[in-house]
Design a protein around this motif. Sequence first.
Motif, short mmCIF file in Angstrom:
data_model
loop_
_atom_site.label_atom_id
_atom_site.label_comp_id
_atom_site.label_asym_id
_atom_site.label_seq_id
_atom_site.Cartn_x
_atom_site.Cartn_y
_atom_site.Cartn_z
N GLU A 188 -11.00 -14.71 -50.85
CA GLU A 188 -10.58 -13.81 -51.92
C GLU A 188 -11.10 -12.38 -51.76
N VAL A 189 -11.74 -12.14 -50.62
CA VAL A 189 -12.23 -10.79 -50.34
C VAL A 189 -11.32 -10.13 -49.32
N GLU A 190 -10.92 -8.90 -49.63
CA GLU A 190 -10.11 -8.15 -48.68
C GLU A 190 -10.95 -7.01 -48.14
N TYR A 191 -10.89 -6.83 -46.83
CA TYR A 191 -11.70 -5.78 -46.23
C TYR A 191 -10.85 -4.56 -45.91
N SER A 192 -11.41 -3.39 -46.16
CA SER A 192 -10.72 -2.19 -45.73
C SER A 192 -11.75 -1.18 -45.23
N GLU A 193 -11.32 -0.42 -44.25
CA GLU A 193 -12.24 0.55 -43.65
C GLU A 193 -12.41 1.74 -44.59
N GLN A 194 -13.65 2.07 -44.85
CA GLN A 194 -13.89 3.20 -45.75
C GLN A 194 -14.89 4.16 -45.14
N ASP A 195 -14.76 5.43 -45.54
CA ASP A 195 -15.70 6.44 -45.09
C ASP A 195 -16.96 6.32 -45.92
N SER A 196 -18.08 6.20 -45.22
CA SER A 196 -19.34 6.12 -45.94
C SER A 196 -20.40 6.81 -45.07
N GLU A 336 -25.83 10.02 -41.66
CA GLU A 336 -24.67 10.36 -40.83
C GLU A 336 -23.41 9.70 -41.37
N PRO A 337 -22.31 10.43 -41.25
CA PRO A 337 -21.02 9.85 -41.69
C PRO A 337 -20.73 8.59 -40.90
N TYR A 338 -20.18 7.61 -41.57
CA TYR A 338 -20.00 6.31 -40.92
C TYR A 338 -18.81 5.61 -41.56
N LYS A 339 -17.95 5.08 -40.69
CA LYS A 339 -16.81 4.31 -41.19
C LYS A 339 -17.17 2.84 -41.10
N HIS A 340 -17.02 2.14 -42.14
CA HIS A 340 -17.21 0.70 -42.02
C HIS A 340 -16.35 -0.06 -43.02
N ASN A 341 -16.26 -1.37 -42.80
CA ASN A 341 -15.40 -2.18 -43.64
C ASN A 341 -16.11 -2.60 -44.91
N VAL A 342 -15.45 -2.36 -45.99
CA VAL A 342 -16.03 -2.72 -47.28
C VAL A 342 -15.15 -3.80 -47.90
N GLY A 343 -15.80 -4.84 -48.39
CA GLY A 343 -15.06 -5.92 -49.00
C GLY A 343 -14.68 -5.58 -50.44
N GLU A 344 -13.43 -5.94 -50.78
CA GLU A 344 -12.96 -5.69 -52.14
C GLU A 344 -12.47 -6.98 -52.77
N CYS A 345 -12.61 -7.06 -54.06
CA CYS A 345 -12.07 -8.18 -54.82
C CYS A 345 -10.55 -8.14 -54.75
#
Length: 875
Positions: A188-196, A336-345
Motif C-alpha cells: 500500500e506504499v507508493e514510492y516516488s523520487e523527491q528532491d530533498s 547537500e541536495p539529494y534525490k531519493h525515494n519517499v514512500g507515500e500512502c
Amino acid sequence: MEMEKTYDPQQFEDALYATWQEKGYFTPKIDPKKDPYTIVIPPPNITGQLHMGHALNNTLQDIMVRYKRMQGHPTLWLPGTDHASIATEVKIVDKLKAEGKSKEELGREGFLKAAWDWKKQYGGRIVEQLKKLGSSLDWSREAFTMDEKCNKAVKRVFVNLYNKGLIYRGSRIINWCPCCKTALSDAEVEYSEQDSFLWNVKYPLSDGSGSITVATTRPETMFGDTAVAVHPNDERYADMIGKTLDLPLTDRKIPVVADEYVEMDFGSGAVKITPAHDPNDFEVGMRHNLEVIRVMNDDGTMNELAGPAFCGLDRMEARKKVEEELTSLGLLVKKEPYKHNVGECYRCHSSVEPIISKQWFVKMKPLAEPAIKVVKDGEIEFIPERFSKVYFGWMENIKDWCISRQLWWGHRIPAYYCEKCGETVVSEETPAVCPKCGHTHFKQDEDVLDTWFSSALWPFSTLGYPEKTEDLAYFYPTSVLITAYDIIFFWVARMIFSGLEHMHQIPFSKVMIHGIVRDKLGRKMSKSLGNGIDPLLVIDKYGADSLRFSLANGIAPGGDTRFYEEKVESARNFINKVWNASRFVMMNLEGVTLLPIEKTKKTIADQWILTRLSETAKAVNDNLEKYEIGLAGAKLYDFVWSEFCDWYIEAIKPSLYSSDETIKQNAASNIYYVLVSVLKMLHPYIPFVTEHIYQNLPIHEETIMLSSYPTERSDLSFPQEKAEFEAIMDIIKAIRNVRAEMNVAPSKKLHITVKTDKEEIVRKGEGYLSKLAGVESVRYDSAYVPEKKVSSAVTSAAAIFIPLGDLVDTEKEIERLNKEKAAVQKEIAKSMSMLNNPGFVSRAPETVVNQERERLAANEEKLVKIEENLKNLAD
RNA sequence: GGACAGUUAGCUCAGUUGGUAGAGCGUCUUCUUGACGUGGAGAGGGUCAGGGGUUCGAGUCCCUUACUGUCCACCA
C-alpha cells in the motif's frame, strides 16, 4: 417494428437490460452434466464511480461471459462490491469534517452507523453504472465484502490461520500513515523520487578524541538513534568500534558498532542506527541488542522521548529545528541536495513513516510456496504469460503481510483479550471463559483487517465458504480472473494463496491481465490531472455498445490503450453500419417464407460469403478461446463491414430484386442466415443493438443472449466457388480502378471484351459485373486485338478491354499500364528469386512452395496480358 | 540497481506457431446508384528504431545499442 434510418441506442438499451434481468437470463441453471464457466468480478469500491478502467474491465468480462453463455455453459458472472476499508473511512471522515463533526466525537458505534448509512446511500451507485454498461452479472448472487457470508469467511480464515501459526501479533517496523493514522502493508506504499537533502552531522566521541560524521535524510529521527554503525573492515573507524558517542541534542551516549550492512563507499561510511524508525536499522538493532526508542507519535508529531524542546512538534517542524540547533552547535557539517525515494500512502499520498508498532501479520513464506508452484506447474496460467514473472518476483521475495489497520470501517479482528489476565483468545465468536484464568470478560482487539484480506477470499467467500454450498461445489474453482495489472500484488497473488490454503484448490485456472486506459496523450487518467473521461457521459452520447466496442476492439493483450472520442465515433459508425445492413435485410424479408440454410440454392456470391462466414467464425472462436478479444473484434469488424456489407449485400441485390420468387426466396434465406450469424457473433461485444435487431427479425429465438454462438461449418464451406467469386471480385476491382483513373462516370455503362481461358467463371460473374462495375455487355473473344482508345483492366484470370472512345488518353493509359507492369515485374522477380533458391524449394513446406509457384504463374499471365495491351497501344 | 514492455503509414495502434506489411482516423479524387454521407468507389503514404546473428525465408526467434514507459528494490 419499424427500424429508424439511423441507429439510436437511447431508445432501447435501458429497456433491454431490464428485460434481460427480469427474465433471469443472467442467472445460470446448475447442470452437473455441463461445464460451468465462472468469473467473479473484481469488486469495485463502494466509494467508486465507474471510470474507464472499470468500463474496460467489465466489457472484457462481459464479452467472455456472453460468449461462454452462448456456447451453452452454465455461466455465472458474480457481482459485488468491496467495503474498501481505508478509502471509505477517509471519505466518511471528510464528510463528517464538513459537517463539523469528528470520528472521535461519534465514537466507534456512531461512526459505523454513519458509514453504513453512507454505504446504503452511495454504495449502489457503481452497481447501477455497471448495468448501464450492459454487464450480464447475476444480481441474485450479489455480494459485499462485509455481508454475512463474507464476514463469516473472514473470521473462519483468520482463526484457521492463527491456529496454524500463520497469523501472529508482534512489534515490527511497519509503514505508518500519519494522516490516516493506520498501519499499511508494503503493497500500500507508493514510492516516488523527491528532491530533498542529505544532512551530514558530526557525532562527537565521548572521550573527546574526535567525532564521526553520519549522513541522514531524516535528521528528526536522531532522537531515536541508539548506535552508529560502521563496516567491520573499514580501517578509518577500526579503533572507534566499541567506543561511545555523545548523541547531540540529547544527554544520551550511544555505541559505535560494526555491521556488514554498512556500505563503506557511501557517504562517510558511518550510519546512524534508529531501530524504531527504519527497517534496516531495526535489523541491525536486533543483531546488536540495541535499544528501540520510538520518538514519534501516531500523528507524525514528536513524542516526549525527543526531549522537551521537540516534543509535540510536527516531524517537518522538528526537522527544521534540529537543523538549526545542530548548525548553532557547529555539528552540521553540510547539507547537500539529494534525490531519493519517499514512500507515500496510496490513499492520501502523505509520506509514510516507517515506525515500530505492534500489529498483526500473516506469515507469508509457507503460503507463498504452493502459490508459486501452481503457476510454475501451469495449473494457473497468466495471459499474457509474461505477467507470471511479475507474480514470481513478488511471491519469491515476499515479506510478512501486515494485516491490522487502526481503522473502524472493516472486519474487526476476531482476537479477544482477557480483561483479567490479558490472555489472547482468537475465535469466531466472543469467548465465554478465559482458558487461562477462567475470567468471563473480554475486550475485542480494536483494529480491523486490511481490506485486501477479505478480497483475497472473494472467489470462495462469495460462493458460500465456509459452508459447503451447491454453488461452491459447482462453480469453484472459477474459470478466469480478468483484471488490470495494477492489482496483481494486492489481489491476484493473495487470492491464489488463499484459495490454495482454505479451499485446497486454485481459485481460477486463468488470469487474464489487461492494461489500463490512458488519455489521448497517453497519460494515466486521474482525478488530479482532470483528464478522466466519464464513461457514463460517453454512454449517454453514443450508447454503451459504442463504448464497449471502442474499448475492446483492437486492443493487445496486457497492453494499455488510449481512449478518445474519435474511437467511439468510429465504433458508433460501425454499429450504425450493422444497423443499416440489418434494416436492408429486413426490408427484403417481407412476405418471404424463409428456407433453412441447408436447403437453399446458392449463387457463387452466397457460397463465397458462407465460406468466409465459416472461416471467420472459426477464427473468432479460436481467438476468444485464447482470450484474444481485441483480435477477434477486429476480425468481426472487417468481415462485417468489408465483406458482408461492401460486397455481399451489393452482390445479392439483383437476386433480392428479382421478379422470380424462387430466386428471391433463396437469396433472402441466405442473407438472413448470414445476418443472424453476424449478429450472434457480435453480440458479446455489442449486446444491446444485436439483441434489439434480433428481436425485430421475423424468425428468432427468445433472446440472442441464449442462442448458440456460430462455429465453423464445413458443410457450408465452398472453397472452389469462393475462389471463383474472388476472381470475379478481382475483375470488378480492376474495372473500378480503370474507371477511377480514367475519370469514367459511374453512370456510364461499359461494353467490355474479355480475353480469358476461364470463360465459364467470368460468365458466372456477369451479373455482378453489371451491378458492381457498371458493365452493360460482355463479349468473349480470345483472339481479340484491341484498337486504340481501348482501356484495359488486367487480372490474373482475365484481360478486360474497355472501349472508351475519346475518354481514353492514350499516353495516360500507357503510363498506367507501365506502372502496373513494373509492379507485377517486381513481384515476379521476387517469386523467381525464391523459387530459384534451392534451399527454399527443398526446405520450405510444400504448400508454401506451391503457393509461390501459383503466385508466379498468375503474375506471369498478368504480365503477358499487360505487355500485349501495351504493344497494341504503341502500334 | 533489477525486471518487463514498447519503438510498424502524418496520428493512434493491430499483426494469433517465422511464409508477399494491415486497420481506424486524417489527406487527395470522385459518387447524392432504391440499407447506411455515421455512406460508396478509388488513390497516396512504411528500407517494421540502429547494428549483428539464426534460417531457404525475420516485423515475428536470439544477441546488442539507443530512446520511451511501467513495475520492483531502497546506500543511510
